[in-house]
Scaffold this motif. Structure first.
Motif, short mmCIF file in Angstrom:
data_model
loop_
_atom_site.label_atom_id
_atom_site.label_comp_id
_atom_site.label_asym_id
_atom_site.label_seq_id
_atom_site.Cartn_x
_atom_site.Cartn_y
_atom_site.Cartn_z
N PHE A 107 0.87 -1.17 0.00
CA PHE A 107 0.00 0.00 0.00
C PHE A 107 0.91 1.22 0.00
CE2 PHE A 107 -2.81 3.16 1.98
CZ PHE A 107 -3.92 3.01 1.17
N VAL A 108 0.88 1.98 -1.07
CA VAL A 108 1.85 3.06 -1.27
C VAL A 108 1.22 4.41 -0.92
CG1 VAL A 108 3.35 4.22 -2.94
CG2 VAL A 108 3.02 1.74 -3.06
N VAL A 109 1.86 5.10 0.01
CA VAL A 109 1.39 6.43 0.44
C VAL A 109 2.57 7.39 0.39
CG1 VAL A 109 -0.41 5.50 1.92
CG2 VAL A 109 1.86 5.92 2.87
N GLY A 110 2.26 8.67 0.40
CA GLY A 110 3.33 9.67 0.45
C GLY A 110 3.98 9.71 1.83
N GLY A 111 3.16 9.64 2.87
CA GLY A 111 3.67 9.75 4.23
C GLY A 111 3.62 11.19 4.71
N ASP A 112 3.69 11.37 6.02
CA ASP A 112 3.53 12.69 6.62
C ASP A 112 4.82 13.31 7.12
OD1 ASP A 112 0.75 12.75 6.22
OD2 ASP A 112 0.41 11.56 8.02
N ALA A 113 5.96 12.68 6.84
CA ALA A 113 7.23 13.27 7.27
C ALA A 113 7.39 14.66 6.65
CB ALA A 113 8.40 12.38 6.87
N VAL A 114 7.87 15.60 7.43
CA VAL A 114 8.00 16.98 6.94
C VAL A 114 8.96 17.04 5.77
CG1 VAL A 114 8.73 19.31 7.56
CG2 VAL A 114 7.44 17.93 9.20
N ARG A 115 10.08 16.32 5.87
CA ARG A 115 11.08 16.31 4.79
C ARG A 115 11.29 14.89 4.29
NH1 ARG A 115 13.02 19.44 8.82
NH2 ARG A 115 13.31 21.67 8.41
N PRO A 116 11.36 14.69 2.98
CA PRO A 116 11.65 13.35 2.47
C PRO A 116 13.04 12.89 2.90
CG PRO A 116 10.86 14.80 0.72
CD PRO A 116 11.15 15.67 1.91
N ALA A 117 13.16 11.61 3.25
CA ALA A 117 14.46 11.05 3.63
C ALA A 117 15.33 10.79 2.42
CB ALA A 117 14.25 9.76 4.41
N GLY A 118 14.71 10.77 1.23
CA GLY A 118 15.45 10.45 0.01
C GLY A 118 14.79 11.05 -1.21
N PRO A 119 14.85 10.35 -2.34
CA PRO A 119 14.42 10.92 -3.62
C PRO A 119 12.93 10.75 -3.93
CG PRO A 119 15.41 8.79 -4.01
CD PRO A 119 15.52 9.04 -2.53
N SER A 125 5.99 9.18 -7.12
CA SER A 125 7.39 8.93 -7.43
C SER A 125 7.82 7.54 -6.99
CB SER A 125 8.29 9.99 -6.77
OG SER A 125 8.13 9.98 -5.35
N LEU A 126 7.27 7.06 -5.87
CA LEU A 126 7.61 5.71 -5.42
C LEU A 126 6.95 4.66 -6.30
CD1 LEU A 126 9.26 4.29 -3.19
CD2 LEU A 126 7.13 4.03 -1.93
N LEU A 127 5.70 4.89 -6.70
CA LEU A 127 5.01 3.97 -7.60
C LEU A 127 5.77 3.84 -8.92
CD1 LEU A 127 1.36 5.14 -6.94
CD2 LEU A 127 2.20 2.82 -6.54
N GLU A 128 6.26 4.96 -9.44
CA GLU A 128 7.02 4.91 -10.69
C GLU A 128 8.32 4.13 -10.51
OE1 GLU A 128 5.42 9.08 -12.72
OE2 GLU A 128 7.25 9.08 -11.51
N ALA A 129 8.96 4.28 -9.34
CA ALA A 129 10.19 3.53 -9.08
C ALA A 129 9.91 2.04 -8.94
CB ALA A 129 10.86 4.05 -7.81
N LEU A 130 8.67 1.68 -8.60
CA LEU A 130 8.30 0.28 -8.44
C LEU A 130 7.83 -0.36 -9.75
CD1 LEU A 130 6.34 0.37 -5.06
CD2 LEU A 130 8.43 -0.92 -5.50
N ASP A 131 7.90 0.36 -10.85
CA ASP A 131 7.48 -0.21 -12.13
C ASP A 131 8.20 -1.53 -12.37
OD1 ASP A 131 5.60 1.61 -12.86
OD2 ASP A 131 6.87 2.78 -14.19
N GLY A 132 7.43 -2.54 -12.75
CA GLY A 132 8.01 -3.87 -12.91
C GLY A 132 8.08 -4.65 -11.62
N HIS A 133 7.41 -4.16 -10.58
CA HIS A 133 7.43 -4.81 -9.27
C HIS A 133 6.74 -6.18 -9.33
CE1 HIS A 133 3.14 -4.23 -8.67
NE2 HIS A 133 3.29 -3.00 -9.14
#
Length: 290
Positions: A107-119, A125-133
């Protein structure tokens, strides 16, 4: 098959529709403490699970609990919060661990962290990185009443962009059944035909909500309270919150195939014994099977 020859969708009796939704309901679990034990004690293997992610603990406990529960025979989908993922290497490692552990959904969510830990600043953006999952089930969040300070048009456009990467939508809390159904109809009118699971709280005490909020940490708990203030208000109203009332109001919309509402997702806040007992009692009254 052409549109002319496609079989017509049949409107169900509301009681039957609600019984089906309860029979196929999924539960959301918090990765706190000894969360595995009450799941094993109270939740049948036929109930699908999601495991949330918390900013304070990171994704590790979420992935670990999901793998353990999958090992016990549950269909589990851990939350992958984009803003908590440090880099592509970590993402690949998590995917590998989940697949090795028999987890076939996320289950893919953006999350509520104020600053992203990474890219990965958002769910897309995470769903696109999971293409071919390798996952058979990919859930994304829907917001019938909007999302805090983000304009509704932005939220809805983002959902349309995420939809091609997903298999279903789970709504955030909304206590207005008519509003949820209208929002889902609007999605279908805009070409988003994914099945929509309606999120609603299970049997949750006010004391449990206070304890959960305290465990999130100061900053995350403040954001949680802003997002879930309608839930807390429900507990202050005469009679408080009862899941059966909301489920009954949802039944006619679950019965109408035109709404796209396909089932129920219960936010348990780890009140698993009480929530499962309520589900079974209601199913017995409706003549369904747990």
């Amino acid at each position: 098959m052409s549109a002319d020859s496609a079989p017509a969708q049949v409107r169900l009796d509301p009681r039957t529709a609600l019984a089906r939704a309860l029979s196929a309901a999924t539960y959301e679990i918090l990765p706190f403490g000894r969360a595995e034990e009450p799941v094993l004690a109270h939740v049948p293997r036929t109930v699908g699970l999601t495991v949330t992610a918390t900013e304070a603990r990171g994704l590790g406990p979420t992935i670990d609990l999901a793998v353990r529960l999958a090992g016990h025979g549950y269909a589990v989908a851990p939350h992958l919060a984009a803003r908590l993922v440090r880099d592509e290497r970590e993402l690949k490692d998590m995917v590998a661990k989940l697949r090795e552990g028999g987890v076939d959904g996320v289950f893919v969510v953006g999350g509520d962290a104020v600053r992203p830990a990474g890219p990965f600043p958002d769910a897309l953006s995470l769903l696109e990185a999971l293409d071919g999952h390798p996952f058979a089930r990919v859930g994304i969040a829907g917001h019938p009443e909007g999302h805090g300070g983000i304009p509704r048009t932005v939220v809805e456009r983002a959902l349309e962009e995420k939809a091609p990467h997903a298999t279903h939508i789970v709504t955030q809390l909304c206590f207005d059944a008519r509003a949820t159904a209208g929002w889902s109809r609007g999605l279908r009118a805009r070409g988003v035909g994914l099945p929509v699971m309606v999120g609603l709280p299970g049997v949750v005490s006010r004391q449990r909500l206070v304890r959960v909020t305290a465990r999130l940490g100061l900053g995350p708990s403040a954001r949680f309270l802003r997002k879930q203030q309608s839930l807390f208000w429900r507990f202050l109203l005469p009679g408080g919150y009862r899941p059966g009332r909301l489920a009954a109001r949802l039944a006619p919309y679950l019965a109408d195939p035109g709404t796209g509402l396909s089932g129920l997702h219960l936010f348990t806040f780890n009140e698993l014994a009480a929530t499962e007992a309520w589900r079974r009692r209601l199913l017995e009254r409706l003549g369904g099977a747990a």
